[in-house]
Design an enzyme around this catalytic site. Structure first.
Site, PDB file in Angstrom:
ATOM      1  CE  LYS A   1      -1.901   2.452   3.304  1.00 15.84           C
ATOM      2  NZ  LYS A   1      -1.890   3.755   2.623  1.00 15.84           N
TER       3      LYS A   1
ATOM      4  CD  GLU B   1      10.406  11.589  12.032  1.00 17.62           C
ATOM      5  OE1 GLU B   1       9.389  10.901  12.213  1.00 17.62           O
ATOM      6  OE2 GLU B   1      11.396  11.191  11.401  1.00 17.62           O
TER       7      GLU B   1
ATOM      8  CB  CYS C   1      13.405   8.179   8.564  1.00 20.00           C
ATOM      9  SG  CYS C   1      12.049   7.673   7.544  1.00 20.00           S
TER      10      CYS C   1
ATOM     11  CD  GLU D   1      13.776   0.347   8.693  1.00 22.93           C
ATOM     12  OE1 GLU D   1      14.298   1.211   9.426  1.00 22.93           O
ATOM     13  OE2 GLU D   1      14.310  -0.723   8.420  1.00 22.93           O
TER      14      GLU D   1
ATOM     15  CB  THR E   1       6.998   6.773  16.318  1.00 21.27           C
ATOM     16  OG1 THR E   1       8.287   6.998  15.715  1.00 21.27           O
ATOM     17  CG2 THR E   1       7.202   5.964  17.572  1.00 21.27           C
TER      18      THR E   1
HETATM   19  P1  ADP Z   1       1.469  10.265   8.010  1.00 22.81           P
HETATM   20  O1  ADP Z   1       0.579  10.322   9.219  1.00 22.81           O
HETATM   21  O2  ADP Z   1       2.417  11.370   7.943  1.00 22.81           O
HETATM   22  O3  ADP Z   1       0.744  10.062   6.714  1.00 22.81           O
HETATM   23  P2  ADP Z   1       2.006   7.513   8.554  1.00 22.81           P
HETATM   24  O4  ADP Z   1       3.163   6.932   9.246  1.00 22.81           O
HETATM   25  O5  ADP Z   1       0.714   7.456   9.277  1.00 22.81           O
HETATM   26  O6  ADP Z   1       2.380   8.979   8.202  1.00 22.81           O
HETATM   27  O7  ADP Z   1       1.858   6.863   7.117  1.00 22.81           O
HETATM   28  C1  ADP Z   1       2.698   5.886   6.589  1.00 22.81           C
HETATM   29  C2  ADP Z   1       1.864   4.850   5.874  1.00 22.81           C
HETATM   30  O8  ADP Z   1       1.074   4.160   6.843  1.00 22.81           O
HETATM   31  C3  ADP Z   1       0.893   5.389   4.864  1.00 22.81           C
HETATM   32  O9  ADP Z   1       0.860   4.512   3.754  1.00 22.81           O
HETATM   33  C4  ADP Z   1      -0.415   5.397   5.620  1.00 22.81           C
HETATM   34  O10 ADP Z   1      -1.543   5.353   4.779  1.00 22.81           O
HETATM   35  C5  ADP Z   1      -0.288   4.145   6.437  1.00 22.81           C
HETATM   36  N1  ADP Z   1      -1.128   4.083   7.648  1.00 22.81           N
HETATM   37  C6  ADP Z   1      -1.619   5.114   8.367  1.00 22.81           C
HETATM   38  N2  ADP Z   1      -2.325   4.675   9.422  1.00 22.81           N
HETATM   39  C7  ADP Z   1      -2.298   3.314   9.380  1.00 22.81           C
HETATM   40  C8  ADP Z   1      -2.822   2.266  10.197  1.00 22.81           C
HETATM   41  N3  ADP Z   1      -3.534   2.522  11.285  1.00 22.81           N
HETATM   42  N4  ADP Z   1      -2.571   0.977   9.851  1.00 22.81           N
HETATM   43  C9  ADP Z   1      -1.825   0.699   8.756  1.00 22.81           C
HETATM   44  N5  ADP Z   1      -1.316   1.638   7.956  1.00 22.81           N
HETATM   45  C10 ADP Z   1      -1.524   2.933   8.249  1.00 22.81           C
END
Ligand code: ADP
Length: 481
Positions: free
Chosen positions: A174, A382, A283, A249, A229
């Protein structure tokens, strides 16, 4: 009309089960440039079913054949590098010279590295005595789930996909909803390179729906995640329902440490690269600048002078040095950090505002803060934007203590001509990557990952492919059956 993009399941671009689409913007112009299929849990089910079929075919190919497909993907990406770079810039906002000079070449190199790694997976034989012949082999998990962020969309995709496929797994991945376009393009390229149907599936959509469905899916055997995180925590909780192993990561708040024996012009370049590259959305951003007290003031003043001259603007322009951050929400987040730091007593030496000269786009000025309490939010959390806080230290012990005063442990930079000191600090800093007299150097051959709350497990290198295998021990009795 924006382009419409479907998700990629079983080597076909297909609409989501709901038939709905979400908008994707160009962060430099705020324009909607694409509509992308909004996935739901049922789409993850479809992708997993396709991946299970794909896995059967893929895992039965010889390692050499798998390597050849990855090689063909690398060559096809190389042949189309300019188009991928332009698309990454359009969707993510990063300056074209960085997309061309770093992101796309790194993705190609990663595909090449793992193309070569398919034929170098080894098991072991273990001497358990004459009563038993024992060997251990590495087998793929089956279907693995991968969730990636928006800062290096194609490069993160390559870091995830290449080792998983090399080891013989099938993938359900995804992309982040802000930046799905280059991964979708890569999926089409993989199909044309001969990847069998179902081996790579891209489900587009939002984290709480698609990401969660991937994390919880009983048909997915392992999860690899790069992102924040907080999201990492949610992923681990959800993955625990089916006891999936997870590689994480996560964030960082890396110290970039400069002693008074450095050559200032060179050192400045590394400090700037460390925190203003990719508009700070890294990161590994060296967002805590630790400066020896003898050079602190001059360093800050020179870095601020440089920041003021940085060319902010249209990322398609080869001369642009700083593009926008990825989205309005991210811009507000970054500016929120700065305003809370100011309220807590920090001095803004330069920057600190939206770069208004553009009139549109999510541009943030390169920002340098001083007078920051090391326990405060801006020193500990961060930001993921072009914002750095500078701190003074007296001696090596204080530098080490400051560097380690963080819940994170992704990376650190040490800049000094005293080799013994560099070794002592490299040993003492609790982080997964240490750079001495350089910063942000990465190689697909070298394991990458965090200490502490920056995550666990390693990507890249031999560990990167080992991650996508599980060990099977086989005991064979020498006796007749
Ligand atoms: P941001 O909040 O800055 O978008 P995230 O770390 O939440 O950063 O996003 C990294 C990835 O994780 C994206 O592909 C996002 O759609 C996905 N993501 C966000 N929330 C969830 C969740 N609860 N479970 C799985 N994937 C998630």
């Amino acid at each position: 009309m924006p382009d419409r993009h479907d998700m990629f399941i079983g080597n076909q671009f297909v609409p989501s089960s709901s038939g709905t689409y979400f908008p994707v913007r160009n962060p430099a112009t705020e324009e909607v440039i694409a509509e992308v299929a909004e996935g739901a849990a049922e789409d993850v089910d479809r992708a997993v079913a396709a991946a299970e079929r794909g896995f059967t075919e893929w895992a039965h190919k010889s390692p050499y054949e798998r390597g050849r497909v990855l090689s063909r993907m690398a060559r096809a990406l190389e042949a189309d590098a300019d188009a991928f770079a332009a698309l990454e810039t359009r969707n993510q906002g990063k300056p074209i010279r960085h997309a061309k000079g770093f992101d796309i070449p790194n993705a190609i190199e990663t595909l090449d590295y793992y193309a070569g790694a398919t034929t170098k997976l080894h098991g072991t034989t273990i001497d358990t005595g004459p009563a038993m012949h024992t060997f251990v082999r590495r087998e793929p998990y089956g279907v693995v789930g991968q969730i990636i962020p928006w800062n290096y969309p194609l490069m993160m995709a390559a870091w995830k996909i290449a080792p998983a496929l090399a080891a013989g797994n099938a993938v359900v991945i995804k992309p982040a909803p802000y930046t799905p376009l280059t991964l979708l393009k890569l999926a089409g390229l993989a199909r044309d390179a001969g990847l069998p149907a179902g081996v790579l599936n891209v489900v587009t959509g939002f984290g709480p729906v698609v990401g969660r469905a991937i994390t919880r899916h009983p048909g997915i055997a392992k999860i690899a995640f790069t992102g924040s995180t907080a999201t990492g925590r949610d992923i681990v909780l959800n993955a625990s329902e089916t006891h999936k192993p997870v590689v994480l990561e996560l964030g960082g708040k890396s110290a970039n440490i400069f002693f008074d024996d450095v050559d200032l012009p060179n050192a400045l370049k590394r400090a700037v690269l460390g925190v203003f590259h990719n508009a700070g959305q890294m990161c590994i951003a060296g967002s805590r600048l630790l400066l020896h007290e003898k050079i602190h003031d001059e360093f800050v003043q020179r870095m601020a002078a440089f920041a003021k001259t940085m060319r902010i603007g249209d990322p398609r322009d080869e001369k642009t040095q700083l593009g926008p951050v990825v989205a309005a929400r991210q811009m507000e987040r970054v500016l929120g950090f700065v305003s809370r730091a100011k309220a807590a007593g920090a001095t803004v030496v330069t920057g600190g505002r939206r770069a208004e000269n553009q009139n549109r786009g999510y541009f943030v000025e390169p920002t340098i803060l001083t007078g920051v309490d090391h326990k405060s939010e801006i020193a500990q959390e961060e930001v993921f934007g072009p914002v750095v806080a500078a701190f003074k230290f007296r001696d090596e012990d204080e530098a080490l203590a400051l560097a380690n005063d963080s819940k994170f442990g992704l990376a650190a930079g040490i800049h000094t001509n005293d080799l013994a000191r560099a070794h002592r600090l490299a040993a003492g800093i609790k982080a997964g990557t240490i750079w001495v007299n350089t910063y942000a150097y990465l190689s697909p051959a070298v394991p990458y990952g965090g200490y502490r709350q920056s995550g666990y497990g390693r990507e890249l290198g031999q560990e990167g492919i080992d991650n996508y295998t599980q060990l099977k021990a086989v005991f064979i009795s020498p006796n007749r059956g």
